[in-house]
Design a protein around this motif. Structure first.
Motif, PDB file in Angstrom:
ATOM      1  N   ALA A 111     -25.255  -2.742 -26.806  1.00 33.74           N
ATOM      2  CA  ALA A 111     -25.701  -2.383 -28.155  1.00 33.74           C
ATOM      3  C   ALA A 111     -25.555  -0.884 -28.389  1.00 33.74           C
ATOM      4  O   ALA A 111     -25.218  -0.444 -29.493  1.00 33.74           O
ATOM      5  CB  ALA A 111     -27.150  -2.804 -28.355  1.00 33.74           C
ATOM      6  N   ASN A 116     -23.774  -4.022 -31.667  1.00 37.39           N
ATOM      7  CA  ASN A 116     -23.751  -5.487 -31.665  1.00 37.39           C
ATOM      8  C   ASN A 116     -24.168  -6.035 -33.019  1.00 37.39           C
ATOM      9  O   ASN A 116     -24.795  -5.344 -33.823  1.00 37.39           O
ATOM     10  CB  ASN A 116     -24.702  -6.034 -30.591  1.00 37.39           C
ATOM     11  N   LEU A 121     -28.311  -8.814 -31.171  1.00 39.10           N
ATOM     12  CA  LEU A 121     -29.508  -7.996 -31.034  1.00 39.10           C
ATOM     13  C   LEU A 121     -30.759  -8.871 -30.961  1.00 39.10           C
ATOM     14  O   LEU A 121     -31.685  -8.588 -30.194  1.00 39.10           O
ATOM     15  CB  LEU A 121     -29.613  -7.024 -32.212  1.00 39.10           C
TER      16      LEU A 121
END
Length: 303
Positions: A111, A116, A121
């Motif tokens: 991330a 992402n 997430l």
């Protein structure tokens, strides 16, 4: 002496993963996900950041706690494989704990480095919950197997109730995913009134931020009713096993706390303490539910 140390380590590891979950929520809800920039494992290109912003130190502290927890998880897993060789549950969960903590770290790293989607997430939070509950179960099993005065939790429930716990656990995970999805799509304040949705019983569009929140609310209501029904059945059919009803009552209590904190999130316009309480209550609830699931999966032992 060594068994006592193993019990302490198991409980400590579960507790530190709970801290990781809450710190992850803190990172998300303070906008600190990029407090260290797009660098990993370095923080803004440094081993120890010199930046003074709160976001940087929140993200850096989260990474440090994850690193420390990963070490505890590995030590505990190795110890369990050595000490509890005959306990298949413990060995499986120990291996799973290592996989989950590294999967959790990888999702967090990806991330930061690549960014992402909201789906991924939300999955990150779900994996964090699985990691915590996995180690909570390890702590329970370690205490069962090493404490001289602790009895194994095998209440003798019927197969139907076992399947109820299985399906309830799967459904709960999906409900929690919808909650994380609401947060990561910035839909938390898409409808600020409760129980209505912007003054209406139904959102104008289901595929919308208000619609996502509506789906989460309905799913949470179904979950509450399901847990209440399960508690009533267990209270009536398993009066000789009070621990089962006690665990379910505690689970329901934390579920209601979680629902109330969700309303507070709306009323306070996402005050940080309400968001952290929301994460804490759902994590504890899911942990209690996983203990019930573990008991349910032991139904054959009680036949």
């Amino acid at each position: 002496m060594f068994d006592r140390l193993l019990r302490i380590l198991a409980v400590l590891t579960a507790f530190t993963i709970l801290i990781v979950v809450l710190m992850g929520s803190l990172v998300t809800n303070t906008g600190s996900a990029y407090g260290c920039g797009h660098n990993w494992p370095l923080c803004n290109g440094q081993v120890i950041p010199t930046a003074t912003s709160n976001q940087t130190w929140i993200e850096f502290s989260h990474r440090m706690v994850v690193g420390f927890t990963s070490i505890l998880v590995i030590i505990l897993a190795v110890w369990i494989w050595s000490r509890l060789k005959q306990v298949k549950e413990a060995r499986f969960l120990a291996a799973a704990s290592v996989f989950l903590i590294f999967l959790q770290a990888f999702l967090g790293m990806s991330a930061v480095v690549w960014g992402n989607s909201s789906f991924v997430l939300a999955l990150h939070f779900g994996v964090s919950l699985l990691s915590f509950t996995n180690n909570l179960l390890i702590a329970v099993i370690v205490i069962e197997e090493t404490h001289p005065h602790c009895m194994r939790l095998v209440p003798g429930i019927k197969r139907g109730m076992s399947w109820n716990f299985i399906t309830l656990s799967i459904y709960t995970y999906l409900v929690m995913y919808t909650g994380a999805f609401v947060r990561h799509t910035d839909s938390s304040l898409a409808a600020t009134d409760f129980p209505l949705v912007n003054g209406h019983l139904f959102p104008a569009e289901l595929i919308s931020r208000a619609g996502f929140q509506y789906v989460h609310r309905v799913a949470a209501l179904i979950l509450i009713l399901w847990v209440v029904a399960t508690l009533v059945v267990c209270f009536n059919k398993y009066k000789k096993i009070p621990s089962l009803s006690i665990l379910l009552f505690l689970a329901l209590l934390f579920l209601l706390f979680q629902a109330f904190s969700g309303v507070l999130v709306l009323e306070t316009k996402m005050a940080l303490y309400t968001l952290l309480l929301h994460s804490l209550f759902v994590t504890v609830f899911f942990g209690l539910l996983m203990i019930l699931l573990m008991i349910g999966l032991r139904w054959k032992e009680a036949r």
